[in-house]
Structure formats: C-alpha cells, structure tokens
Design an enzyme around this catalytic site. Structure first.
Site, PDB file in Angstrom:
ATOM      1  N   SER A 128     -41.533  -5.740 -45.695  1.00 39.31           N
ATOM      2  CA  SER A 128     -40.354  -4.897 -45.858  1.00 39.31           C
ATOM      3  C   SER A 128     -40.074  -4.629 -47.331  1.00 39.31           C
ATOM      4  O   SER A 128     -40.316  -5.473 -48.185  1.00 39.31           O
ATOM      5  CB  SER A 128     -39.137  -5.579 -45.227  1.00 39.31           C
ATOM      6  OG  SER A 128     -38.012  -4.738 -45.347  1.00 39.31           O
ATOM      7  N   LYS A 182     -39.918  -8.823 -37.772  1.00 33.77           N
ATOM      8  CA  LYS A 182     -39.832  -7.518 -38.449  1.00 33.77           C
ATOM      9  C   LYS A 182     -39.098  -6.498 -37.584  1.00 33.77           C
ATOM     10  O   LYS A 182     -38.319  -5.687 -38.088  1.00 33.77           O
ATOM     11  CB  LYS A 182     -41.242  -7.016 -38.794  1.00 33.77           C
ATOM     12  CG  LYS A 182     -41.280  -5.639 -39.502  1.00 33.77           C
ATOM     13  CD  LYS A 182     -40.551  -5.675 -40.837  1.00 33.77           C
ATOM     14  CE  LYS A 182     -40.968  -4.555 -41.778  1.00 33.77           C
ATOM     15  NZ  LYS A 182     -40.662  -3.198 -41.340  1.00 33.77           N
ATOM     16  N   HIS A 185     -35.473  -7.371 -37.803  1.00 30.18           N
ATOM     17  CA  HIS A 185     -35.088  -7.009 -39.178  1.00 30.18           C
ATOM     18  C   HIS A 185     -34.824  -5.498 -39.275  1.00 30.18           C
ATOM     19  O   HIS A 185     -33.816  -5.065 -39.824  1.00 30.18           O
ATOM     20  CB  HIS A 185     -36.235  -7.439 -40.095  1.00 30.18           C
ATOM     21  CG  HIS A 185     -36.207  -6.886 -41.484  1.00 30.18           C
ATOM     22  ND1 HIS A 185     -35.788  -7.627 -42.565  1.00 30.18           N
ATOM     23  CD2 HIS A 185     -36.578  -5.678 -41.980  1.00 30.18           C
ATOM     24  CE1 HIS A 185     -35.895  -6.890 -43.662  1.00 30.18           C
ATOM     25  NE2 HIS A 185     -36.382  -5.712 -43.340  1.00 30.18           N
ATOM     26  N   ASN A 186     -35.740  -4.686 -38.701  1.00 29.57           N
ATOM     27  CA  ASN A 186     -35.560  -3.232 -38.722  1.00 29.57           C
ATOM     28  C   ASN A 186     -34.332  -2.812 -37.931  1.00 29.57           C
ATOM     29  O   ASN A 186     -33.607  -1.909 -38.342  1.00 29.57           O
ATOM     30  CB  ASN A 186     -36.800  -2.533 -38.163  1.00 29.57           C
ATOM     31  CG  ASN A 186     -37.942  -2.486 -39.161  1.00 29.57           C
ATOM     32  OD1 ASN A 186     -37.777  -2.859 -40.318  1.00 29.57           O
ATOM     33  ND2 ASN A 186     -39.101  -2.046 -38.715  1.00 29.57           N
ATOM     34  N   GLU A 189     -31.374  -3.432 -40.045  1.00 31.55           N
ATOM     35  CA  GLU A 189     -31.380  -2.454 -41.150  1.00 31.55           C
ATOM     36  C   GLU A 189     -30.847  -1.098 -40.681  1.00 31.55           C
ATOM     37  O   GLU A 189     -29.997  -0.489 -41.343  1.00 31.55           O
ATOM     38  CB  GLU A 189     -32.817  -2.320 -41.660  1.00 31.55           C
ATOM     39  CG  GLU A 189     -32.996  -1.374 -42.826  1.00 31.55           C
ATOM     40  CD  GLU A 189     -34.453  -1.277 -43.257  1.00 31.55           C
ATOM     41  OE1 GLU A 189     -34.838  -0.206 -43.756  1.00 31.55           O
ATOM     42  OE2 GLU A 189     -35.205  -2.264 -43.095  1.00 31.55           O
TER      43      GLU A 189
END
Length: 208
Positions: A128, A182, A185-186, A189
């Site tokens: 990232s 991930k 996490h995305n 975000e």
C-alpha cells in the site's frame, strides 16, 4: 548468482519498488515479459544503481542467490498463475515466490497450497502507498509460508514506511492472510474517502 532479490513486472509500481530495494543496499534483478522495457529501465531510472537485468525467465532465476526471493508485480488473476508455472521449472525447494499484486485472497490460499506441495514457499503480500509509497516506503502486509519470513524480513522491513521508528510491515498470518488484510485495509481506506466526500458535500451544500 549475484542478486539478493528479483522482481518481475516493470510497470511504475515495480520500477519504484526495485529502486527502493536498491537504495537500501541490495542488488536487484529486474525482468519484464517485454524485454525492451528492461533495457530502457537499466539505461534510464536504474542507471548507476545496484540493479541488473535479465533476458528470459531462466536467465532471471539464474542470477538470484538462493533461497531465491522473487516478487511478482503483475496483473491479478490468470497472469499470476501463468507466471508461477513459468517460474516453477527453474526453481528449487525452499525458493520463495512473493505475489505483491492485489490478488483476491482465496486465489492466494489456492496458490499457497499448490506451491507448498512443490516445496516452494509462497508469500502473498499487500503493498500500500501507491507509486510514491513503492519508491520511498510502502506499507507491506506479508502472509503465507511462515518459513519465508526470516528470509525476507530484513528486506521488507528496511524498505517499508516507518511510523515512530517502527516499520509498517510485519508478518500477518498463513496462506492468503496478507491479501485478506490488504482487502480489509482497502475497505477502510475507501470508507475514509467516502466520509471525506460526504463531509465536504454537507459543508458545501448545507453549510454554504
């Protein structure tokens, strides 16, 4: 065999990650399916750095120290499976394949099982920070074959972003855990970006 690390895929993320690894004192071998891209990279951005090129998969693998640490930054899906199958005939037990793309974690679970049976260590790692992060310090989320972690830890933690002196990188778990983290996490975000947009919209249209 002279490279400490190998990376396949010379789009902007791949090039920047290679430059980052080279800046931290490692020799990197670069390869791309379109070999002209390797030549251009070596003659320009990589010039004068501890970066070497390869003309084929076989040539690429032969230039990396054992256990080989090979990172792929290619389009998620079938291209990852195709590249793994291209690499396999040239690898030896204990070598490490790292998928640094945005793969769906069930695919990483499947690749982990497939490669474990062949004696190859698989790491699925979230990366990232975009182009800037890849160049100067990404957040890295590696998971997969735990035996690979002591081999890649120093490189991954040295190139990652730092927060209060701590690397933004640690081992997150088995099989497809890195790509699962991930994905979460995305999600966070994009949730953050949505909140910013909605707050801006309220301030502009309601608050004037």
């Amino acid at each position: 065999m002279s490279a400490d690390f190998g990376l396949i895929g010379l789009a902007v993320m791949g090039q920047n990650l290679i430059l980052n690894v080279a800046d931290h004192g490692y020799t990197v071998c670069a390869f791309n399916r379109t070999v002209a891209k390797v030549d251009h990279f070596l003659a320009n951005e990589a010039k004068g750095k501890s970066i070497i090129g390869a003309t084929s998969i076989q040539d690429f693998v032969s230039k990396i120290k054992r256990p080989r640490k090979i990172m792929m930054l290619v389009k998620a899906g079938q291209p990852v499976d195709d590249l793994i199958d291209e690499l396999l005939p040239h690898l030896e037990k204990g070598d490490i394949i790292i998928d640094g793309g945005n793969s769906h974690y069930p695919d990483s679970n499947r690749r982990y099982d497939y490669l474990t049976k062949k004696g190859i260590l698989f790491v699925g790692s979230g990366v990232s920070g975009g182009e800037e992060g890849a160049r100067y310090g990404p957040s890295l989320m590696p998971g997969g074959s735990e035996a690979a972690w002591p081999e890649i830890k120093e490189i991954f933690q040295s190139i990652s972003a730092k927060a209060d002196g701590e690397p933004c990188c640690d081992w997150v778990g088995p099989a497809g855990a890195g790509h699962y983290v991930k994905m979460v996490h995305n999600g966070i975000e994009y949730g953050d970006m949505q909140l910013i947009c909605e707050a801006y919209d309220l301030m502009k249209r309601v608050g004037g």
